[in-house]
Every structure is written in C-alpha cells, then in structure tokens.
Design a protein around this motif. Structure first.
Motif, mmCIF file in Angstrom:
data_model
loop_
_atom_site.group_PDB
_atom_site.id
_atom_site.type_symbol
_atom_site.label_atom_id
_atom_site.label_comp_id
_atom_site.label_asym_id
_atom_site.label_seq_id
_atom_site.Cartn_x
_atom_site.Cartn_y
_atom_site.Cartn_z
ATOM 1 N N UNK A 287 0.792 -1.229 0.000
ATOM 2 C CA UNK A 287 0.000 0.000 0.000
ATOM 3 C C UNK A 287 0.826 1.281 0.000
ATOM 4 N N UNK A 288 2.113 1.168 0.266
ATOM 5 C CA UNK A 288 2.919 2.358 0.503
ATOM 6 C C UNK A 288 2.978 2.740 1.964
ATOM 7 N N UNK A 289 2.314 1.933 2.824
ATOM 8 C CA UNK A 289 2.337 2.158 4.263
ATOM 9 C C UNK A 289 3.355 1.283 4.960
ATOM 10 N N UNK A 290 3.519 1.511 6.254
ATOM 11 C CA UNK A 290 4.581 0.866 7.016
ATOM 12 C C UNK A 290 4.351 -0.628 7.216
ATOM 13 N N UNK A 320 0.006 10.151 -4.107
ATOM 14 C CA UNK A 320 1.160 9.950 -4.995
ATOM 15 C C UNK A 320 2.352 9.397 -4.211
ATOM 16 N N UNK A 321 2.494 9.835 -2.945
ATOM 17 C CA UNK A 321 3.593 9.347 -2.118
ATOM 18 C C UNK A 321 3.512 7.833 -1.942
ATOM 19 N N UNK A 322 2.306 7.341 -1.706
ATOM 20 C CA UNK A 322 2.130 5.896 -1.527
ATOM 21 C C UNK A 322 2.484 5.144 -2.800
ATOM 22 N N UNK A 323 2.023 5.661 -3.935
ATOM 23 C CA UNK A 323 2.333 5.018 -5.210
ATOM 24 C C UNK A 323 3.838 4.985 -5.463
ATOM 25 N N UNK A 324 4.498 6.086 -5.217
ATOM 26 C CA UNK A 324 5.933 6.179 -5.472
ATOM 27 C C UNK A 324 6.725 5.277 -4.530
#
Length: 543
Positions: A287-290, A320-324
C-alpha cells in the motif's frame, strides 16, 4: 578419567512428518555417529512439536514406534537420545529414549506438563514421576525434558543421585526476551544443584509458534560455555573430560539485540509456514504504508524475491507518495510488482448497491468496500497461481478491530499479527540497517489507511504510543480498567480501547494465523469467548 563426546542437533522438525523427521535423524546419525559417543535430538523430534490432536490417532502411535525401532537400529556406532510420544498401556507420555544397537537402554518421562499459554500437554500426556540417570563411559547424565527445568523439584531429585551434568531436551517457543528468561531459570537450577546443564532446543516455525534454537551449555558456576545460533539449525560438538564440559564451537557471545531476534523469528516463521505447507510463493498488497512495507521485507528475506509478488491497488484516495514509495520498495527488493486500480470494480459494486442503500448516509461501509475489493483481487491471484496471500495487519490493529473482514484480513498467514505498531516502526528501522529496503518516507509519514480524504489513523484511534501500552496492560497482563487508568492513562481512552478489544474478538477468530513474538498473542495464548457480558457487568458496577 571418564571422557565423552556429544553431538547436539539443533534441527527443524515438521509436525506430523514422521517419515521425514526420522530420515533427518538417520542422516545425522550416519554423518555424526562415528565422531561422537552420543547424539541428542530435541523434545518430540520424531513427531515435531506440538503434534496436538494427531496424538489421539492410533496410526500415529504405530508410526512413532516404527521410527523408534529404525533409529535404535541405526545407532550402532553411538548412542542416540531422542524425544517422542510413548504409549505405555493405555497411557501416553512425553518421552526421552536412550537408544543403542537395536535396544532402548533407558526411557525418561517428562514430569512437569505445561498447561498454560500456548501449551496443552495435560490434554494428551500423563506426567512421569521417576528421575532417570544415564551412565555411559563412566559419565552420569541426569535426564530432563523442557518444563522440568522450570521447576526445582525434578532437578533436586537428580542432583541427589551423583550426576555429572544435566541434559535437557526442549521445544521452547520464542517470545520477546525469552532467551534471557531461560538463562535466568538455568542459572537458578545450577545455583540450587551445582550441576552443569546442557540445554538443547528445537528450531523452526510451526503455525503460530517459532522455536528459536538458541541452545546453551552452562557450567556449574552458571557461566555460559556455548551458545548456539538464534533461529538457525546447526550441529555442534560437546565434550566432557576431566570432570568438565567443553565446547570448541559457538562460544558464548554478546547476544544480538531484541529487534534482530524478533525480525529473525518472523523470517523463520514465514519461511517454514510457506515451505512446509507447499506454497510456491506469496502475494501481498503493497500500500505504501509501514505495515505492508515491513511484511514485504520479511517475505523477501524469508523466501527470496523470486517467490514474492507485490500488488499495489490504488483508489482515488491513494496518495502519490504511496504510489511512489510502494514502487520504489518493490524495485529495490526485486520482486514482481503490479498495479491494479480498484476504482472500476468499486464503482460497479456501488452501482448495484445504491438502490439498496437508498436513504442511508455514506459511512465506513464504503471504506470497507474498498478493502474488500482488494481482498477479492489478492485471493483471485492466490487461486490462479497457488501463492499464499500474506495479510499485513499488526497487533494493535487486530486488537481494536482496525481491519476489514474479507478485506485486508483476507489471507492465509499474518507475519506481523503479534507485532504492536510501535514495534513495526522499530523493526522497519532495524531492517534498513541491513541494507536499503524500506523508503524512509514510509517510516516518517503519519500512518493512514487512505480510505477517505486526508485520513490518518489518529482520527479513529488514540496515539499509538498510548494505545500499545494500554493494550499491553489489558491484553498481556490482564489489568483492570481501574488499574490502567491509575497508571496514568486517560479513562476515556482506556474504556474506549478495552471496549474495542472485547467487541472485536469475533474478527480475530476469523483472522489468519501469525507468529507469536509477544508474551501473549491473540490465538493459543489468549482464548476469550466471543459472546460475553463480563465487560458490561463491570461497567454497571462502575469498574
């Protein structure tokens, strides 16, 4: 002066794999028998630990008897000491057999049967009542099995019998600080008896248990002579000469830090669960999460990048941060990475549901539907490829129900299910010390499920620092609301957290199994009823 050479076999045995476990034992005998007088294997090595209700099967009993005969016949150059279940008449014992040239020279039955936490031994076994001393080449060895050493009486009786040292075979599961607990117990037994202890532990993952090895040899002054690796299978040689134990390999060392031990235990748990159950690999939602970032790191370290698939499933609220960051971590670790937007399927669901939802306000139903779209995708990939879905929820979320049934809870194994949120962050930081892995932004950013605009976890939950401490007191130590509040926490937060823990027992019963690393996990350790009015009655009484 009497001399003796022993081989300690800290190996990984699979529950129910009697043929393969026996083959591993026979292989070790062939390779080590001529160089050693005695080879020692862990508790219930023949069946694996814990065999649970397999022990109730008559065909298992016959298979174990056949295995003992094979091992005994193979022990021609040396003595073999091995753990296994043993029927005597209509009773079943947790046994330790001393085998040589087709004979059982001695058999010891475990005296203290643990029946707490993750242990159910009194469901199956009858306790033994007699001490046993095995003498070989003039050396007298007092025999013990695991829990026996955690009580003073069994060793007190042995110490009166002029033994040279104690040999204990074990299947002791890992949890935080467990090695220090074991060393404390061993030093206490040495202090009481003035006898050296050889402590051999099992090593491997078994469902929610992790056996960490970390076997030790301790002299009669309570000093470590040898310390075998944590979460690694190994063989080591040990000698007894001139009245002393000696070990040339694995000298005592400064133990690695707790974070390293926890991480290695999680890696071992994933590796053994996936491989022992025959899965070709794993798939997970990244997911882009921890939480998913740490789970991906564990999976790659356990199985290798070629056996891991990471899937990003973005929605309109995905940043966008999660995608990157998700793509960056996947490429850094070299795993297969796919991105499948869920908005089209979500819109189709909503199109069908809108007439049924007429007049109802938008609420968490729509948030949960996003998660369930993702669950459907992951399970479809699992069905098509045979890969196991790893869920990515942590202990803090599982405790308070901050997870969606049939959504992010879909899957077959939950690597961080018993890892509190703050420990997730610490493990992520630790993993990055081993090499570039988790993007720093993932660690630094406020946690969010990204199921609504500008959503962060703190909108729905207390600060994780407070939440984890409250959960530790309530779940792991059984403190009352009154006691937790008296420890300095907001009464509103405490009552809210306790209520959520109690309400979400039904969710946890449907969650995937995951490895135990804390003193009390959700599973074997903590068995609470789903339907219970205990909390309601306490509230009526103002407690």
């Amino acid at each position: 002066m009497a001399e003796l050479n022993l081989c300690l076999a800290q190996l990984d045995f699979t529950v129910g794999a009697i043929y393969n476990n026996t083959a591993l034992i026979l292989k070790t005998i062939r390779e080590q028998g001529q160089q050693h007088d005695i080879i020692v294997f862990p508790e219930l090595a023949i069946t694996g630990y814990p065999p649970e209700d397999l022990l109730l099967r008559n065909d298992l009993s016959q298979a174990v008897d056949n295995a003992v005969e094979q091992i005994s016949a193979a022990a021609s150059d040396c003595v073999v000491i091995v753990g296994h279940p043993q029927h005597v008449g209509g009773e079943l014992f947790n046994a330790m057999s001393v085998l040589h040239r087709g004979e059982c020279l001695l058999r010891y039955f475990k005296q203290r049967l643990p029946n707490h936490g993750v242990f159910d031994e009194q469901r199956y076994f009858i306790p033994g009542h007699e001490s046993q001393v095995f003498e070989w080449h003039g050396v007298r060895i007092g025999l013990q099995i695991c829990e026996d050493l955690w009580h003073p009486e069994p060793l007190q009786r042995l110490a009166e019998d002029d033994i040279d040292f104690v040999l204990s075979i074990n299947a002791s599961p890992y949890e935080l600080n467990k090695h220090e607990q074991r060393l404390g117990v061993l030093r206490q037994r040495v202090s009481e008896s003035s006898k050296p202890i050889v402590y051999l532990n099992n090593c491997g993952g078994q469902d929610e248990l992790v056996f960490d090895g970390h076997s030790v040899v301790m002299d009669d002054d309570g000093q470590l002579l040898a310390e075998l690796p944590h979460c690694q299978t190994t063989l080591t040689s040990l000698s007894y000469e001139n009245g002393k134990l000696h070990c040339q390999t694995f000298p005592p060392h400064k133990s690695q830090n707790d974070l390293a031990n926890v991480y290695d235990a999680l890696v071992l748990a994933v590796r053994d669960y996936v491989t022992k159950n025959g899965f070709p690999g794993v798939v997970l939602g990244l997911s882009g999460g921890i939480d998913s970032a740490l789970t991906l790191a564990i999976a790659v370290d356990a199985l290798g990048a070629d056996k891991v698939q990471a899937v990003m499933m973005p929605f309109r609220y995905t940043s966008d941060m999660s995608l990157e960051d998700a793509e960056k971590q996947a490429h850094t670790l070299g795993v297969q990475y796919d991105s499948v937007p869920i908005e089209p399927m979500f819109d189709q669901f909503m199109q069908q549901l809108t007439p049924l939802f007429k007049g109802a306000e938008t609420d968490t139903t729509e948030e949960n539907l996003q998660s369930r779209c993702r669950g459907v995708l992951l399970m479809a990939l699992s069905n098509k490829t045979g890969s196991l879905v790893l869920t990515t929820g942590n202990k803090s979320e599982m405790a308070v129900g901050y997870a969606t049934l049939y959504g992010d809870m879909c899957g077959g194994f939950a690597p961080i299910k018993d890892v509190p949120k703050l420990l997730v962050y610490q493990l992520a930081e630790y993993r990055n010390t081993l090499g570039d892995c988790i993007p720093q932004r993932v660690i630094d950013r406020p946690p969010s499920a990204e199921l609504a605009p500008d959503q962060v976890d703190s909108d729905s939950l207390p600060d994780y620092g407070d939440l984890d401490r409250i959960l530790a007191l309530y779940v792991e130590r059984d403190w009352s609301v009154t006691d937790i509040v008296a420890a300095g926490f907001s009464e509103e937060d405490v009552r809210r957290v306790v209520r959520l823990v109690d309400l979400n027992e039904y969710k946890r019963r449907q969650s995937a199994v995951g490895p135990k690393v804390t003193p009390r996990n959700f599973g074997k350790d903590r068995r609470y009823p789903i339907t219970s009015h205990y909390r309601y009655e306490l509230q009526r009484q103002g407690q």
